[in-house]
Motif scaffolding. Structure first.
Motif, PDB file in Angstrom:
ATOM      1  N   PHE A   1      40.030  57.347  29.266  1.00  0.00           N
ATOM      2  CA  PHE A   1      41.104  58.640  29.388  1.00  0.00           C
ATOM      3  C   PHE A   1      40.706  59.149  31.286  1.00  0.00           C
ATOM      4  CE2 PHE A   1      39.539  59.389  24.671  1.00  0.00           C
ATOM      5  CZ  PHE A   1      40.729  59.845  24.060  1.00  0.00           C
ATOM      6  N   ALA A   2      39.728  58.606  31.304  1.00  0.00           N
ATOM      7  CA  ALA A   2      39.421  59.555  32.347  1.00  0.00           C
ATOM      8  C   ALA A   2      40.866  58.957  34.131  1.00  0.00           C
ATOM      9  CB  ALA A   2      38.527  58.211  33.916  1.00  0.00           C
ATOM     10  N   LYS A   3      41.498  58.496  33.459  1.00  0.00           N
ATOM     11  CA  LYS A   3      42.979  57.829  34.161  1.00  0.00           C
ATOM     12  C   LYS A   3      44.136  58.649  33.689  1.00  0.00           C
ATOM     13  CE  LYS A   3      41.472  53.026  34.780  1.00  0.00           C
ATOM     14  NZ  LYS A   3      41.975  51.140  34.855  1.00  0.00           N
TER      15      LYS A   3
ATOM     16  N   LEU B   1      46.090  51.306  23.103  1.00  0.00           N
ATOM     17  CA  LEU B   1      46.663  52.241  24.532  1.00  0.00           C
ATOM     18  C   LEU B   1      45.995  51.888  25.596  1.00  0.00           C
ATOM     19  CD1 LEU B   1      48.268  54.310  25.568  1.00  0.00           C
ATOM     20  CD2 LEU B   1      46.298  56.023  24.664  1.00  0.00           C
ATOM     21  N   GLU B   2      44.302  51.921  25.469  1.00  0.00           N
ATOM     22  CA  GLU B   2      43.686  50.376  26.255  1.00  0.00           C
ATOM     23  C   GLU B   2      44.252  48.911  27.093  1.00  0.00           C
ATOM     24  OE1 GLU B   2      39.279  50.631  27.539  1.00  0.00           O
ATOM     25  OE2 GLU B   2      39.952  51.688  25.773  1.00  0.00           O
ATOM     26  N   GLU B   3      45.023  47.821  25.959  1.00  0.00           N
ATOM     27  CA  GLU B   3      45.769  46.981  26.452  1.00  0.00           C
ATOM     28  C   GLU B   3      47.176  47.503  27.485  1.00  0.00           C
ATOM     29  OE1 GLU B   3      47.612  43.210  23.495  1.00  0.00           O
ATOM     30  OE2 GLU B   3      44.866  44.035  22.985  1.00  0.00           O
ATOM     31  N   ILE B   4      47.446  48.349  26.609  1.00  0.00           N
ATOM     32  CA  ILE B   4      48.671  48.372  27.643  1.00  0.00           C
ATOM     33  C   ILE B   4      48.980  49.087  29.445  1.00  0.00           C
ATOM     34  CG2 ILE B   4      51.118  50.472  27.703  1.00  0.00           C
ATOM     35  CD1 ILE B   4      50.865  50.763  24.528  1.00  0.00           C
ATOM     36  N   PHE B   5      47.551  49.298  29.076  1.00  0.00           N
ATOM     37  CA  PHE B   5      46.751  50.031  30.251  1.00  0.00           C
ATOM     38  C   PHE B   5      45.958  48.774  31.110  1.00  0.00           C
ATOM     39  CE2 PHE B   5      47.377  54.333  29.656  1.00  0.00           C
ATOM     40  CZ  PHE B   5      46.678  55.404  30.933  1.00  0.00           C
ATOM     41  N   ARG B   6      45.755  47.470  30.565  1.00  0.00           N
ATOM     42  CA  ARG B   6      45.311  46.949  31.086  1.00  0.00           C
ATOM     43  C   ARG B   6      46.079  45.748  31.707  1.00  0.00           C
ATOM     44  NH1 ARG B   6      43.769  41.763  29.562  1.00  0.00           N
ATOM     45  NH2 ARG B   6      43.749  42.665  27.328  1.00  0.00           N
TER      46      ARG B   6
ATOM     47  N   ASN C   1      44.697  52.038  17.741  1.00  0.00           N
ATOM     48  CA  ASN C   1      42.823  51.489  17.590  1.00  0.00           C
ATOM     49  C   ASN C   1      43.155  49.941  17.440  1.00  0.00           C
ATOM     50  OD1 ASN C   1      43.203  51.215  14.771  1.00  0.00           O
ATOM     51  ND2 ASN C   1      41.064  52.033  15.462  1.00  0.00           N
ATOM     52  N   VAL C   2      43.702  48.618  16.825  1.00  0.00           N
ATOM     53  CA  VAL C   2      43.693  47.438  16.775  1.00  0.00           C
ATOM     54  C   VAL C   2      44.839  47.256  17.241  1.00  0.00           C
ATOM     55  CG1 VAL C   2      42.423  47.986  15.129  1.00  0.00           C
ATOM     56  CG2 VAL C   2      44.737  47.603  14.517  1.00  0.00           C
ATOM     57  N   SER C   3      44.985  45.596  18.060  1.00  0.00           N
ATOM     58  CA  SER C   3      45.550  44.719  18.499  1.00  0.00           C
ATOM     59  C   SER C   3      45.669  43.630  16.881  1.00  0.00           C
ATOM     60  CB  SER C   3      45.056  43.965  20.001  1.00  0.00           C
ATOM     61  OG  SER C   3      45.271  44.849  20.619  1.00  0.00           O
ATOM     62  N   GLY C   4      47.288  42.897  17.181  1.00  0.00           N
ATOM     63  CA  GLY C   4      47.167  42.399  16.272  1.00  0.00           C
ATOM     64  C   GLY C   4      48.889  42.716  14.736  1.00  0.00           C
ATOM     65  N   GLN C   5      48.387  41.938  14.073  1.00  0.00           N
ATOM     66  CA  GLN C   5      49.412  42.732  12.648  1.00  0.00           C
ATOM     67  C   GLN C   5      48.732  43.570  12.100  1.00  0.00           C
ATOM     68  OE1 GLN C   5      52.075  40.233  11.294  1.00  0.00           O
ATOM     69  NE2 GLN C   5      52.551  39.933  13.216  1.00  0.00           N
ATOM     70  N   CYS C   6      50.106  44.752  12.131  1.00  0.00           N
ATOM     71  CA  CYS C   6      49.648  46.335  11.417  1.00  0.00           C
ATOM     72  C   CYS C   6      50.494  45.438  10.192  1.00  0.00           C
ATOM     73  CB  CYS C   6      49.352  46.829  11.921  1.00  0.00           C
ATOM     74  SG  CYS C   6      48.327  46.875  13.036  1.00  0.00           S
ATOM     75  N   LYS C   7      49.901  46.547   9.178  1.00  0.00           N
ATOM     76  CA  LYS C   7      50.828  46.852   8.006  1.00  0.00           C
ATOM     77  C   LYS C   7      51.825  48.189   8.522  1.00  0.00           C
ATOM     78  CE  LYS C   7      49.873  45.416   3.448  1.00  0.00           C
ATOM     79  NZ  LYS C   7      48.603  46.066   2.477  1.00  0.00           N
TER      80      LYS C   7
ATOM     81  N   ILE D   1      44.246  55.818  17.424  1.00  0.00           N
ATOM     82  CA  ILE D   1      44.645  55.580  19.621  1.00  0.00           C
ATOM     83  C   ILE D   1      43.476  56.944  19.621  1.00  0.00           C
ATOM     84  CG2 ILE D   1      45.945  56.188  21.371  1.00  0.00           C
ATOM     85  CD1 ILE D   1      48.327  55.571  18.942  1.00  0.00           C
ATOM     86  N   LEU D   2      43.488  58.211  19.693  1.00  0.00           N
ATOM     87  CA  LEU D   2      42.783  58.471  20.415  1.00  0.00           C
ATOM     88  C   LEU D   2      41.535  58.680  20.084  1.00  0.00           C
ATOM     89  CD1 LEU D   2      43.839  62.346  20.288  1.00  0.00           C
ATOM     90  CD2 LEU D   2      44.479  60.435  22.173  1.00  0.00           C
ATOM     91  N   GLU D   3      40.752  58.245  19.360  1.00  0.00           N
ATOM     92  CA  GLU D   3      39.238  57.541  18.994  1.00  0.00           C
ATOM     93  C   GLU D   3      38.838  56.348  18.692  1.00  0.00           C
ATOM     94  OE1 GLU D   3      39.355  57.808  14.015  1.00  0.00           O
ATOM     95  OE2 GLU D   3      39.580  60.134  14.673  1.00  0.00           O
ATOM     96  N   GLY D   4      39.968  55.012  19.718  1.00  0.00           N
ATOM     97  CA  GLY D   4      39.076  54.304  20.026  1.00  0.00           C
ATOM     98  C   GLY D   4      39.997  54.168  21.388  1.00  0.00           C
ATOM     99  N   LEU D   5      40.370  55.023  21.621  1.00  0.00           N
ATOM    100  CA  LEU D   5      40.267  55.148  23.265  1.00  0.00           C
ATOM    101  C   LEU D   5      38.829  55.514  24.195  1.00  0.00           C
ATOM    102  CD1 LEU D   5      42.642  55.153  25.205  1.00  0.00           C
ATOM    103  CD2 LEU D   5      42.832  57.322  25.568  1.00  0.00           C
TER     104      LEU D   5
END
Length: 143
Positions: free
Chosen positions: A87-89, A52-57, A17-23, A78-82
């Motif tokens: 979702f409509a797409k 997922l939002e960024e992937i779509f964009r 649900n975030v972009s950037g560096q993750c553990k 992922i779903l909580e941040g969408l």
């Protein structure tokens, strides 16, 4: 390329649900590495994350028939941040869910999907009570 598949672009990215560096928490089994710290962590490293939002964009995706999520616990984030717009797409989801913590309840995923117009079918794995499967299809027609 090895399998002679065309039209696929592999990306070295984790989805959350975030972009950037993750553990990325490393598991004894390479297929169980996760962005969620589970009981069997043997190490950790930094991974590049996207949403997922960024992937779509970035890929200018206006319609997606199926999103398959098998992401070792990240399906909740992922779903909580969408957004409703993304979702409509989407016409359908096939999700392998993981109950790695007490907060990771499959009914939460069902609720999110239903609120966004999906009819949800769930099935617990017969082999492992900590995981299961969701098939969610859009209730209205998907053009």
């Amino acid at each position: 390329a090895r399998n002679h598949v065309k039209g696929v672009v592999a990306k070295n990215l984790a989805v959350s649900n975030v972009s950037g560096q993750c553990k990325l928490y490393l598991s004894p089994d390479s297929h169980n590495h996760s962005l969620v710290a589970a009981s069997e962590v043997v190490g950790e490293k930094l991974a590049q994350c996207t949403t997922l939002e960024e992937i779509f964009r970035r890929n200018v995706i206006e319609r997606c028939a199926l999103v398959k999520l098998d992401c070792e616990g990240s399906e909740f984030a992922i779903l909580e941040g969408l957004s409703r717009k993304i979702f409509a797409k989407i016409g359908a989801f096939y999700i392998e869910y993981h109950k790695l913590t007490d907060e990771m309840r499959p009914d939460l995923l069902r609720t999110i999907l239903q609120k966004n117009g999906f009819k949800v079918q769930m099935r617990e794995s017969p082999y492992d009570k900590k995981l299961g499967f969701i098939l969610a299809r859009r209730q209205s027609s998907f053009a």
